[in-house]
Enzyme design. Sequence first.
Site, PDB file in Angstrom:
ATOM      1  N   GLU A  87       0.697  -0.969   0.318  1.00  0.00           N
ATOM      2  CA  GLU A  87       0.191   0.035   0.152  1.00  0.00           C
ATOM      3  C   GLU A  87       0.976   0.934   0.032  1.00  0.00           C
ATOM      4  O   GLU A  87       0.222   2.339  -0.705  1.00  0.00           O
ATOM      5  CB  GLU A  87      -0.897  -0.126   1.237  1.00  0.00           C
ATOM      6  CG  GLU A  87      -2.288   0.836   1.234  1.00  0.00           C
ATOM      7  CD  GLU A  87      -3.186   1.094   0.570  1.00  0.00           C
ATOM      8  OE1 GLU A  87      -3.112   0.232   0.217  1.00  0.00           O
ATOM      9  OE2 GLU A  87      -3.784   2.329  -0.216  1.00  0.00           O
ATOM     10  N   ASP A  88       1.987   1.340   0.971  1.00  0.00           N
ATOM     11  CA  ASP A  88       2.504   2.575   1.148  1.00  0.00           C
ATOM     12  C   ASP A  88       3.893   2.682   0.306  1.00  0.00           C
ATOM     13  O   ASP A  88       4.605   3.494   0.271  1.00  0.00           O
ATOM     14  CB  ASP A  88       2.906   2.723   2.085  1.00  0.00           C
ATOM     15  CG  ASP A  88       1.590   2.659   3.026  1.00  0.00           C
ATOM     16  OD1 ASP A  88       0.809   3.288   2.474  1.00  0.00           O
ATOM     17  OD2 ASP A  88       1.151   2.959   4.667  1.00  0.00           O
TER      18      ASP A  88
END
Length: 718
Positions: A81-82
């Site tokens: 996600e990051d």
Amino acid sequence: MENIVLEAKKNLIEAVKATNPKADLEKIEEAVSFAYKAHSKQLRASGEPYILHPIAVAKILTELKLDSTSIITALLHDTVEDTEITLNDIKKSFGKEVAQLVDGVTKLDKIEYQPENIKQAENFRKLLLAISIDIRVLLVKLADRIHNMRTINHIQNEKKKHRLAHETMEIYAPLAERIGVHTFKNELQDLSLEILHPEARNSILTRLEFLRDSSGNIISSIEKEIKTELKKHNIKADVSGREKTTSSIWYKMQQKDVTFEQITDIVAFRIIVDEMLECYRALGVIHSKYHTVSDGFKDYISTPKINGYQSIHTLIMGPGNRCIEIQIRTKKMHEIAEFGVAAHWAYKQGVTKGTQNAQIDWIRRLISILETTQSPEEFLENTKLEMYYDQVFCFSPKGEIIPLPKFATPIDFAFAIHSDLGLSCIGAKVNGKLVPLRTHLNNGDQVEILTSKVPVPSTSWESFVVTGKAKAEIRKFIRARQVNEYITLGRALLSKSFSKAGKNYDDKLLEPLLTPLKKQSVTEILSSIGEGSLSRNEVIKVFDKISEVKKPRFSLSKLSPKKLFSSKDTYSMPINGMMPGVALHFAGCCNPIPGDEILGVVNTGKGITIHTSICNTSKTFSNTPERLITVSWDGQSGELFAAKLKIIISNEVGSLADMTHAIAKTSANISSIKTISKSLDFSEILIDVEVKNTNHLNDVLVAVRMVSCVHTVERVRG
Ligand code: MN
């Protein structure tokens, strides 16, 4: 690595060793380094290195004694996600299973809860459960939420803090409860209560303190008393007393609408023994020492809750006339009570290796446990996990969650929102892409319905929609439309006969016929004629009888039926504008297409069927001409019609391909190909092509004849 990171890593490894001796420590350390590198440029809101968060999440999961795969998933849960890391990178380094779990957690993160929509909380919880096909995905997500809630005070933005706390209370704490992980539920509830209702929480804390002051430290004194008593009877037991958590007191006050004083079991004791029989011995000791409170006794050992929860509960009158709850259970029962699903998981791990199959079995068994849960008392509440696998949850463009059964289509979705939306649906976009209306929707799909100004449901929809509402609405619409078309048809049939007799037809002429025909209205007469349940012959006979009295010179039935109903006249009723499949059907024997000379046959109770005028079936009606009606194609509808072709083709390599290629070039659609017979040299093939009209069909025939391997081609009719 910084010291603070090394320290956290060391703590994690120790916790893993303590709770899971079989853990793959090497792989776990590798995952720490992998995540450390990936998050190297990020900081938490607290200013600490980001890697401390995934390490903390992994550490929380060790409390549940989960397998190495879960711990590694926790360490990697934010990388996709990051950071730049992809699922493929994770698959390469840690295998398919970890990659799938990380993917699951990432998907959960992408779904955002709209706090203003509290009514939807239950749907949202179901959506999360449905997406977390592997329960470990949900456990990682819950641990993630616990750590984010523990560190929530580093967030400066008050609005964001409230949103997180609200979501935790509405969604994640109940989810933890649902899968039986009470330790997670309690902590999540307490942490969100602290943000959302700090005054209420403080006042409960004050009341608890007051109680402690006024009655002395009853917890430790009763604890001692029970221990001594059990020891006297040679029962080895762990005894622990505790106050209910502030949040569980608060929830009880909210849910049961009671005051603080009315809560009887603010103090509870737990007696944990080794063997099941000891539970009953301990119970005997307790009951001989204290007065029991009626209705306070429950034996979940002899009759366990269906999810496996076992324990004895008894309510006794303690010092100062205060009700005290005592729970008696074995160590194993205690683990299941505290960790729920996760305890089953840990237990399962001990028995077999965590192979893919064993996991699937385990989940299946879990589902079967959950399926049979009925009482709302049970910790899985009144929910059945099976329900979530049978449902899909989709989003409207406004973010509303629409729960639908599995295999639901955009049409079901449209009807679920509003009947009018369903009836005017002409297309759908799923996640921004145009899709066919019969597409099956998936969890989390965002669905947008495209509409026309007029309702246009198709009779074919009925065959693939799955919701009762959509089916009923489509049927209702078609039935209403059917009646209208029957009326139009009946009026056309009757005016034709009237004009033959030189009389202008008018609906009013039928009014005197209502009584003799036993009909309520003129439209009922007309629709009966259109539907074919009332013959024109009968109507005309009755009409003549009545008019003879008034105007003896006029008679319709003077003309012979052949002349009266002759199909070879100039009047014809246009059939476009009528919906195929409603009051009008195209005959399967001759497959008429626009341009063909056609006629209609009135079928009892079914409206009319359109045949080509040279079709053998239609010829059989020459003796009952009142059942025939002249019809015509009127204008172009743009619709496609199926025509059947019989083709004899020589058996050469690529011959079939040449032929289909030739058909495709004429923009006709092949809907079916069937080989009827095959000899050494030739094959006989039946092809259904969809064309606009006879001109289009001629193009197809010419194109097929041009193909060298085609011997003959002819249209099949009747
Ligand atoms: Mn996280």
